[in-house]
Design an enzyme around this catalytic site. Structure first.
Site, short mmCIF file in Angstrom:
data_model
loop_
_atom_site.label_atom_id
_atom_site.label_comp_id
_atom_site.label_asym_id
_atom_site.label_seq_id
_atom_site.Cartn_x
_atom_site.Cartn_y
_atom_site.Cartn_z
N GLY B 51 22.76 -13.15 82.86
CA GLY B 51 23.05 -12.41 81.65
C GLY B 51 23.00 -13.30 80.44
O GLY B 51 22.78 -14.52 80.55
N ASP B 89 39.47 -5.80 79.11
CA ASP B 89 39.71 -7.13 79.67
C ASP B 89 38.68 -7.52 80.72
O ASP B 89 38.95 -8.31 81.60
CB ASP B 89 41.11 -7.19 80.27
CG ASP B 89 41.29 -6.07 81.30
OD1 ASP B 89 40.32 -5.28 81.51
OD2 ASP B 89 42.37 -5.98 81.89
N GLU B 120 17.61 -22.17 89.83
CA GLU B 120 18.59 -22.17 90.91
C GLU B 120 19.11 -20.78 91.23
O GLU B 120 20.29 -20.56 91.47
CB GLU B 120 19.77 -23.09 90.57
CG GLU B 120 19.32 -24.55 90.51
CD GLU B 120 20.50 -25.49 90.44
OE1 GLU B 120 21.64 -25.02 90.54
OE2 GLU B 120 20.26 -26.70 90.32
#
Lengths: 234, 234
Positions: B51, B89, B120
């Site tokens: 992301g 949250d 990786e």
DNA sequence: ACAAAAGTGTTCAGAGTACACCCATGT
DNA sequence: ACATGGGTGTACTCTGAACACTTTTGT
């Protein structure tokens, strides 16, 4: 930089997130949606969906529920997240991404009419969508096709119906959703065999001399078919 | 307050938007997805989707394309917006909403293996998803069911195939997507009648003595069925 | 008696599903 | 000759689609 972000995120420029709601309902056997006169600059006075910024202390979904509640006074409404619109210049006022939701409401509920009028909202027919502010028209079109797609495999048409309804009314709602006529006999046959309807020992005599039987939903079957899927391919 | 926002928006607290990508591919006739070791705090070292934050000068979609390109070196990839995750949250580092995308890539392409290894990244099987950072696991599960739903009515399985492939390979891919065995004969019958396959005058002899015929896609039919829909309900 | 909407069954075509054997070839 | 995966056809069932007449009852 804002202080509620951890230092690792400091070099990222923040932006605003807004939620816009496409609210569907049925009036006069037509599928309609609610629009508003936009109150804030830029573009105050233009037609718009109802939206709001996502507050820092609420989730995106809570923002959508809040917007819907403020307008309709209703909670526990059927709601689906539609899409996140993230073009750089979609809002001339700044970098704002919008998360659109669509929802289905029963128009017969208490205070709904009152609330809608208080907010100067209007029900408009989905086959003549006027020019809307920003990318709201695109949202509406996407919501309609999303609704149609969903309605083919899930019994969500029911979310738009009043507590008690006739098969004729339900048929009209499905015709409104799909935008084309549906064969009466096939529709009845299918629905009566689906287990979704509980027949009531009363008739609605407001639309014909003969009167037509009223039904209510079988919540249990509804929940089951919501999960499993069910073909409403008319 | 940031200066790129118009004054009317000043009292709204901004937040960060991130894009997370669920990248599907087929390896050894299995459906897999790419995951990474997260490099930034918080939670560095944990397994994560790939992301990035949405930059102020790029659209959300461009951000997704950028992420995919940086990892794979590929452009024009099949990509779908999945959902916007907006819990308050969800990221302990700050108020970050995430827009998740899933995409399908052909694993046979040049440099892909190289790029993946450089970053990786690892291909993991979708039937044993490990613990992932934040709400990424939820994203993956939603992406898988979204992919399955989509694959039932659109010919997207093809996006995962190499340039030339056998019916047996295609069958395996669909079995991998749906997670259950599919009847060989019905599958062939349907696919051969769909107009989606162009038979090639060659055989792949790597898997059997007899060899099996290779096919490529009919792009034209593919585009048509992508729009119209086509039932792959096996 | 008639107007106006409600209610009812059958037939046909196409798609999905289940199922078992022969084929081609390299070793 | 045989082992291995590749390739083929048929019968049954279910669902969707098309289609027209009778029923009820207030006026």
């Amino acid at each position: 930089m804002t202080k509620y972000l951890s230092p690792q995120y400091e070099d990222v420029k923040p932006l605003l997130a807004a939620v816009d709601c496409i609210i569907f309902g049925v009036q006069d056997n037509k599928l309609k949606l609610l629009i508003f006169k936009r109150e804030v600059e830029p573009l105050a006075g233009c037609l718009s969906l109802l939206g709001s910024f996502v507050k820092i202390e609420e989730s995106v979904e809570e923002a959508a529920e809040r917007i819907l509640f403020e307008l309709t006074g209703l909670k526990d409404i059927y709601m689906e997240q539609l899409h996140c619109y993230g073009a750089v210049d979609r809002d001339p006022g700044g970098r704002v991404i919008a998360i659109a939701y669509w929802s289905l409401i029963r128009v017969d509920q208490n205070h709904l009419e009152f609330n809608v009028r208080t907010h100067e909202a209007k029900w408009i027919s989905i086959d003549r969508i006027p020019e809307l502010v920003l990318d709201h028209r695109q949202m509406v079109e996407m919501a309609i096709s999303n609704l149609r797609e969903k309605a083919r495999f899930r019994p969500i048409g029911f979310e738009l119906m009043p507590e008690e309804f006739t098969l004729g009314q339900l048929l009209k709602v499905y015709e409104a959703i799909f935008g084309h006529p549906i064969d009466d006999r096939n529709f009845r046959k299918k629905l009566l065999n689906s287990g979704l309807l509980i027949p009531l020992p009363k008739k609605d005599k407001s639309t014909s001399r003969k009167g037509s039987f009223l039904f209510k939903f079988n919540q249990e079957t509804y929940q089951k078919l919501l999960l499993e899927g069910y073909s409403f391919g008319f």
